[in-house]
Design an enzyme around this catalytic site. Structure first.
Site, PDB file in Angstrom:
ATOM      1  N   LEU A  56       0.814  -1.217   0.000  1.00  0.00           N
ATOM      2  CA  LEU A  56       0.000   0.000   0.000  1.00  0.00           C
ATOM      3  C   LEU A  56       0.845   1.264   0.000  1.00  0.00           C
ATOM      4  O   LEU A  56       0.310   2.367  -0.095  1.00  0.00           O
ATOM      5  CB  LEU A  56      -0.961  -0.001   1.196  1.00  0.00           C
ATOM      6  CG  LEU A  56      -1.945  -1.175   1.229  1.00  0.00           C
ATOM      7  CD1 LEU A  56      -2.903  -1.032   2.399  1.00  0.00           C
ATOM      8  CD2 LEU A  56      -2.705  -1.308  -0.079  1.00  0.00           C
ATOM      9  N   LYS A  57       2.134   1.135   0.134  1.00  0.00           N
ATOM     10  CA  LYS A  57       3.070   2.259   0.000  1.00  0.00           C
ATOM     11  C   LYS A  57       2.626   3.469   0.826  1.00  0.00           C
ATOM     12  O   LYS A  57       2.444   4.572   0.314  1.00  0.00           O
ATOM     13  CB  LYS A  57       3.237   2.657  -1.470  1.00  0.00           C
ATOM     14  CG  LYS A  57       3.760   1.546  -2.371  1.00  0.00           C
ATOM     15  CD  LYS A  57       3.954   2.047  -3.790  1.00  0.00           C
ATOM     16  CE  LYS A  57       4.481   0.970  -4.714  1.00  0.00           C
ATOM     17  NZ  LYS A  57       3.483  -0.098  -4.998  1.00  0.00           N
ATOM     18  N   TYR A  58       2.506   3.272   2.128  1.00  0.00           N
ATOM     19  CA  TYR A  58       2.053   4.346   3.002  1.00  0.00           C
ATOM     20  C   TYR A  58       2.963   5.569   2.901  1.00  0.00           C
ATOM     21  O   TYR A  58       4.192   5.448   2.887  1.00  0.00           O
ATOM     22  CB  TYR A  58       2.024   3.870   4.451  1.00  0.00           C
ATOM     23  CG  TYR A  58       1.091   2.714   4.714  1.00  0.00           C
ATOM     24  CD1 TYR A  58      -0.247   2.764   4.345  1.00  0.00           C
ATOM     25  CD2 TYR A  58       1.544   1.560   5.352  1.00  0.00           C
ATOM     26  CE1 TYR A  58      -1.108   1.713   4.606  1.00  0.00           C
ATOM     27  CE2 TYR A  58       0.693   0.500   5.616  1.00  0.00           C
ATOM     28  CZ  TYR A  58      -0.633   0.580   5.237  1.00  0.00           C
ATOM     29  OH  TYR A  58      -1.477  -0.464   5.491  1.00  0.00           O
ATOM     30  N   HIS A  59       2.347   6.745   2.870  1.00  0.00           N
ATOM     31  CA  HIS A  59       3.097   8.007   2.826  1.00  0.00           C
ATOM     32  C   HIS A  59       2.197   9.090   3.405  1.00  0.00           C
ATOM     33  O   HIS A  59       1.293   9.582   2.739  1.00  0.00           O
ATOM     34  CB  HIS A  59       3.481   8.337   1.382  1.00  0.00           C
ATOM     35  CG  HIS A  59       4.411   9.501   1.254  1.00  0.00           C
ATOM     36  ND1 HIS A  59       5.031   9.818   0.072  1.00  0.00           N
ATOM     37  CD2 HIS A  59       4.853  10.413   2.149  1.00  0.00           C
ATOM     38  CE1 HIS A  59       5.801  10.884   0.234  1.00  0.00           C
ATOM     39  NE2 HIS A  59       5.704  11.264   1.490  1.00  0.00           N
ATOM     40  N   ASP A  60       2.451   9.438   4.665  1.00  0.00           N
ATOM     41  CA  ASP A  60       1.592  10.397   5.361  1.00  0.00           C
ATOM     42  C   ASP A  60       2.379  10.910   6.559  1.00  0.00           C
ATOM     43  O   ASP A  60       3.571  10.630   6.690  1.00  0.00           O
ATOM     44  CB  ASP A  60       0.283   9.710   5.786  1.00  0.00           C
ATOM     45  CG  ASP A  60      -0.904  10.659   5.809  1.00  0.00           C
ATOM     46  OD1 ASP A  60      -0.762  11.746   6.416  1.00  0.00           O
ATOM     47  OD2 ASP A  60      -1.949  10.328   5.241  1.00  0.00           O
ATOM     48  N   ILE A  61       1.723  11.638   7.435  1.00  0.00           N
ATOM     49  CA  ILE A  61       2.411  12.093   8.638  1.00  0.00           C
ATOM     50  C   ILE A  61       2.790  10.870   9.481  1.00  0.00           C
ATOM     51  O   ILE A  61       2.159   9.815   9.379  1.00  0.00           O
ATOM     52  CB  ILE A  61       1.548  13.090   9.438  1.00  0.00           C
ATOM     53  CG1 ILE A  61       0.258  12.425   9.920  1.00  0.00           C
ATOM     54  CG2 ILE A  61       1.244  14.332   8.609  1.00  0.00           C
ATOM     55  CD1 ILE A  61      -0.557  13.309  10.862  1.00  0.00           C
ATOM     56  N   THR A 112       0.094   8.767  11.475  1.00  0.00           N
ATOM     57  CA  THR A 112      -0.870   8.079  10.615  1.00  0.00           C
ATOM     58  C   THR A 112      -0.260   6.834   9.990  1.00  0.00           C
ATOM     59  O   THR A 112      -0.887   5.764   9.949  1.00  0.00           O
ATOM     60  CB  THR A 112      -1.377   9.034   9.520  1.00  0.00           C
ATOM     61  OG1 THR A 112      -2.069  10.125  10.138  1.00  0.00           O
ATOM     62  CG2 THR A 112      -2.319   8.321   8.559  1.00  0.00           C
ATOM     63  N   THR A 130       9.655   1.952 -10.198  1.00  0.00           N
ATOM     64  CA  THR A 130      10.367   1.426 -11.364  1.00  0.00           C
ATOM     65  C   THR A 130       9.854   1.995 -12.679  1.00  0.00           C
ATOM     66  O   THR A 130      10.469   1.775 -13.721  1.00  0.00           O
ATOM     67  CB  THR A 130      10.295  -0.109 -11.417  1.00  0.00           C
ATOM     68  OG1 THR A 130       8.922  -0.515 -11.418  1.00  0.00           O
ATOM     69  CG2 THR A 130      11.015  -0.722 -10.232  1.00  0.00           C
TER      70      THR A 130
END
Length: 230
Positions: free
Chosen positions: A60-65, A68, A119
């Site tokens: 899911l490639k989490y990217h947040d504060i 979170t 990629t």
């Protein structure tokens, strides 16, 4: 489970995905569930894969504060997935908090890895988002940050594997999409390599989707790739 192959499940419908899953052997691969399938089918789909004895990479490639992302990683651990990922570009603090929240799980914690450079991205793509570096340079920068944060490894293209293995050591896990057996279409991947070449370069796990999932005989293709990489 010793297989290095992770089969990417990229389907719109649960029935189609499970039809493929029921053709392959959980001792020969793990399964990757990405954003589309997870958003559509949710945790119950992951549970169905677990019931079929498959390890699951929740991509899911989490990217947040930081808070979170850490809570999302904890939810993934509670779900019992084998591996989960986040974006290294979220920064050191985000990665450190995600790693720390897994400490109570001990040996049952999922592998926590970071995505460096997708990629599909080339020099121009990076320049367009303000990064004046080659994909290789950016991968190295983010991989070292990931290692500093204490994560288990990174997702990287096969072409970056050898230098990452040399600079990050043997224990740092290298997960490589962009794997295409000889004679298959490259699709939307730009930095690709065959399974055998990727393993020789030092990959720990190979993410392979369409060459297996769209094959006339997925089980045979999976078996053949396993044989080819030893």
């Amino acid at each position: 489970m010793t297989s290095k192959i992770i089969v990417a499940l990229d389907y719109e419908k649960e029935a189609e995905a499970l039809a493929l899953v029921d053709q392959i052997d959980p001792s020969l691969c793990r399964l990757k569930v990405g954003k589309e399938m997870f958003t559509t089918l949710g945790i119950n789909f992951v549970k169905q894969l677990h019931q079929r004895n498959f390890d699951v990479f929740l991509d899911l490639k989490y990217h947040d504060i930081p808070n979170t992302v850490a809570r999302a990683v904890r939810s993934a651990a509670d779900l019992g997935v084998w591996m989960v990922d986040l974006h290294a570009s979220g920064g050191l603090r985000m990665m450190e908090e995600a790693k720390k929240i897994l400490e109570p799980y001990g040996k049952d914690a999922p592998l926590l890895i970071a995505v460096t450079v997708l990629t599909s991205m080339e020099d121009l793509d990076l320049l367009q988002i303000g990064i004046n570096a080659s994909p290789m340079e950016q991968v190295l920068r983010l991989a070292h940050l990931t290692q500093r944060a204490g994560l288990d490894g990174v997702v990287c293209s096969p072409q970056e594997v050898e230098i990452l293995r040399n600079t990050c050591g043997k224990e740092f896990k290298l997960v490589t999409p962009g794997i295409r057996p000889i004679g298959t279409d490259f699709g939307d991947q730009r930095r690709v390599m065959t399974p055998t070449a990727a393993i020789r370069a030092g990959s720990d796990y190979l993410v392979i989707g369409r060459p297996i999932t769209q094959a006339d005989n997925p089980a045979e293709v999976l078996r053949s790739i396993n044989v080819s990489i030893g």
